[in-house]
Design a protein around this motif. Structure first.
Motif, short mmCIF file in Angstrom:
data_model
loop_
_atom_site.label_atom_id
_atom_site.label_comp_id
_atom_site.label_asym_id
_atom_site.label_seq_id
_atom_site.Cartn_x
_atom_site.Cartn_y
_atom_site.Cartn_z
N THR A 53 2.35 10.26 -4.94
CA THR A 53 2.77 9.32 -3.91
C THR A 53 2.43 9.86 -2.53
N ILE A 54 1.86 9.01 -1.69
CA ILE A 54 1.48 9.38 -0.33
C ILE A 54 2.16 8.42 0.63
N THR A 55 2.89 8.97 1.59
CA THR A 55 3.62 8.16 2.57
C THR A 55 2.87 8.11 3.89
N LEU A 56 2.64 6.91 4.37
CA LEU A 56 1.95 6.69 5.63
C LEU A 56 2.97 6.32 6.70
N GLY A 57 2.98 7.03 7.80
CA GLY A 57 3.90 6.75 8.89
C GLY A 57 3.16 6.26 10.12
N TYR A 58 3.67 5.20 10.74
CA TYR A 58 2.99 4.63 11.91
C TYR A 58 3.94 3.73 12.66
N ILE A 59 3.55 3.35 13.86
CA ILE A 59 4.30 2.41 14.69
C ILE A 59 3.55 1.08 14.62
N PRO A 60 4.10 0.06 13.96
CA PRO A 60 3.33 -1.15 13.67
C PRO A 60 2.85 -1.92 14.90
N SER A 61 3.55 -1.81 16.02
CA SER A 61 3.08 -2.52 17.21
C SER A 61 1.84 -1.87 17.81
N TRP A 62 1.57 -0.61 17.44
CA TRP A 62 0.32 0.05 17.82
C TRP A 62 -0.67 -0.24 16.69
N THR A 63 -1.44 -1.28 16.86
CA THR A 63 -2.15 -1.88 15.73
C THR A 63 -3.35 -1.08 15.24
N ASP A 64 -3.74 -0.02 15.94
CA ASP A 64 -4.73 0.87 15.36
C ASP A 64 -4.13 1.55 14.14
N GLY A 65 -2.88 2.02 14.25
CA GLY A 65 -2.21 2.64 13.11
C GLY A 65 -1.88 1.67 12.00
N LEU A 66 -1.48 0.47 12.37
CA LEU A 66 -1.20 -0.56 11.37
C LEU A 66 -2.45 -0.85 10.56
N SER A 67 -3.57 -1.04 11.22
CA SER A 67 -4.82 -1.40 10.55
C SER A 67 -5.31 -0.28 9.64
N THR A 68 -5.29 0.94 10.14
CA THR A 68 -5.80 2.04 9.33
C THR A 68 -4.84 2.41 8.20
N ALA A 69 -3.54 2.16 8.39
CA ALA A 69 -2.59 2.42 7.30
C ALA A 69 -2.89 1.53 6.11
N TYR A 70 -3.13 0.25 6.36
CA TYR A 70 -3.42 -0.66 5.25
C TYR A 70 -4.82 -0.43 4.68
N LEU A 71 -5.72 0.09 5.51
CA LEU A 71 -7.03 0.47 4.99
C LEU A 71 -6.88 1.64 4.01
N LEU A 72 -6.12 2.66 4.41
CA LEU A 72 -5.89 3.78 3.50
C LEU A 72 -5.17 3.33 2.24
N GLU A 73 -4.18 2.46 2.39
CA GLU A 73 -3.45 1.98 1.22
C GLU A 73 -4.39 1.32 0.22
N ALA A 74 -5.27 0.46 0.70
CA ALA A 74 -6.18 -0.27 -0.19
C ALA A 74 -7.03 0.68 -1.01
N LYS A 75 -7.60 1.69 -0.36
CA LYS A 75 -8.49 2.60 -1.07
C LYS A 75 -7.74 3.63 -1.91
N LEU A 76 -6.56 4.05 -1.45
CA LEU A 76 -5.78 5.02 -2.23
C LEU A 76 -5.21 4.39 -3.49
N GLU A 77 -4.71 3.17 -3.37
CA GLU A 77 -4.19 2.50 -4.57
C GLU A 77 -5.32 2.19 -5.55
N GLU A 78 -6.48 1.85 -5.03
CA GLU A 78 -7.64 1.62 -5.87
C GLU A 78 -7.97 2.88 -6.68
N ALA A 79 -7.72 4.05 -6.08
CA ALA A 79 -8.03 5.32 -6.74
C ALA A 79 -6.89 5.82 -7.62
N GLY A 80 -5.75 5.12 -7.63
CA GLY A 80 -4.67 5.50 -8.52
C GLY A 80 -3.49 6.21 -7.90
N TYR A 81 -3.37 6.17 -6.57
CA TYR A 81 -2.24 6.77 -5.90
C TYR A 81 -1.20 5.70 -5.58
N THR A 82 0.05 6.10 -5.50
CA THR A 82 1.10 5.22 -5.01
C THR A 82 1.24 5.45 -3.51
#
Length: 313
Positions: A53-82
């Motif tokens: 399991t990998i936890t991503l921390g960010y401030i959602p109103s700072w949308t650079d972090g919001l965007s890259t968090a969901y980018l990491l989520e998409a590829k990490l879950e594709e690879a088998g991580y929670t």
């Protein structure tokens, strides 16, 4: 001592938030994959929880972090991580959580200039995985119809601007730079200006209202940020360089992350986005899919999947 001891997945950052008088937001309520205890049932059902399991921390109103968090989520879950999300409200709490291991990755940090003070405090407990974008900068901005062209001209327009510089969160690095560098460098306090801090959303609401009425306003902004394209604004010149030089956006991780997740660290180290790629990502997340960041990332990946590749191992 293992980073995983003492229930590190409990939100220990709450303690830090209380100590700082700040608030730690709950896990993202808009993420349908996360249940009440922070586990990802969808990923587990697909066999995605076996790699850790990998936890991503960010401030959602700072949308650079919001965007890259969901980018990491998409590829990490594709690879088998929670993947878990921790939405925070202040940079100080985020860096504390990252340093303490309550957050594994801050997916879009500004450690070179904007967050330099946090890195001085916590840098020995943080790993720098990669710089994914290298032309970020802090700005002061006015509407395009304004005759003001430079921060140095602001004292001549104090009455038109109501003596207010409209800022964002009190704990933001941009706020610190404004208070400690820009205001004294240009004598804005002596001219009668005060910095109004609240939140990014509140700043944007004031900007939108002023633009709709064609009124004067000066706000603290940054690039890259979707608002620069959405609203008719332009940067003010900073002849004294008080806002600092352009800097990189980094993926930061808690100390020991690369040893625990070497394949992930290696993959993240290879991510680099240019202006067009980053702009398309943030626009897809924020403007095209404002209620579903995951859908925005999915749409972007249809056109840019080769840019980020896949986690190997």
């Amino acid at each position: 001592m293992s980073r995983r001891m003492f229930g590190r997945r409990q939100v220990v950052a709450l303690g830090a938030a209380a100590a700082l008088g700040l608030t730690l937001a709950a896990c993202n309520p808009d993420n349908p994959s996360a249940d009440g205890d922070g586990t990802d049932e969808t990923s587990a059902a697909e066999g995605g929880g076996d790699k850790g399991t990998i936890t991503l921390g960010y401030i959602p109103s700072w949308t650079d972090g919001l965007s890259t968090a969901y980018l990491l989520e998409a590829k990490l879950e594709e690879a088998g991580y929670t993947v878990e999300h921790q939405e925070l409200t202040e940079a100080g709490v985020l860096y504390t959580a990252l340093a303490q291991g309550d957050v594994d990755i801050y997916p879009s940090a500004w450690p070179e200039v904007t967050h330099a003070s946090y890195m001085e405090e916590y840098g020995d407990q943080i790993e720098d995985l990669a710089t994914y974008y290298d032309n970020a900068k802090l700005t002061f901005a006015v509407p395009e119809y304004s005759e003001i062209t430079s921060i140095a001209e602001l004292p001549d327009h104090v009455d038109e601007l109501g003596g207010r510089i409209v800022g964002i969160e009190p704990g933001a690095g941009l706020t610190e730079v404004t208070q400690e560098s820009v205001i004294p460098t240009y004598g804005l306090d002596e001219a009668g200006f005060t910095l109004a801090t609240s939140s990014t959303q509140a700043m944007l609401a004031e900007l939108e209202s002023a633009v709709s009425a064609e009124e004067e306003i000066v706000v603290t902004l940054w690039r890259p940020f979707w608002a620069n394209a959405t609203y008719p604004v332009r940067d003010l010149e900073d002849p004294e360089g008080a806002l600092g030089e352009a800097e990189g956006l980094h993926f930061l991780a808690t100390d020991g992350f690369a040893e625990e997740f070497p394949e992930v660290a290696e993959w993240i180290g290879g991510i680099h986005l240019d202006d067009e790629q980053y702009g398309a990502l943030e626009s897809s997340v924020v403007n095209d899919n404002p209620d579903d960041p995951a859908a925005g990332v999915a749409a972007w990946l249809e056109q840019h999947d080769d840019v980020v590749g896949s986690v190997e191992g």
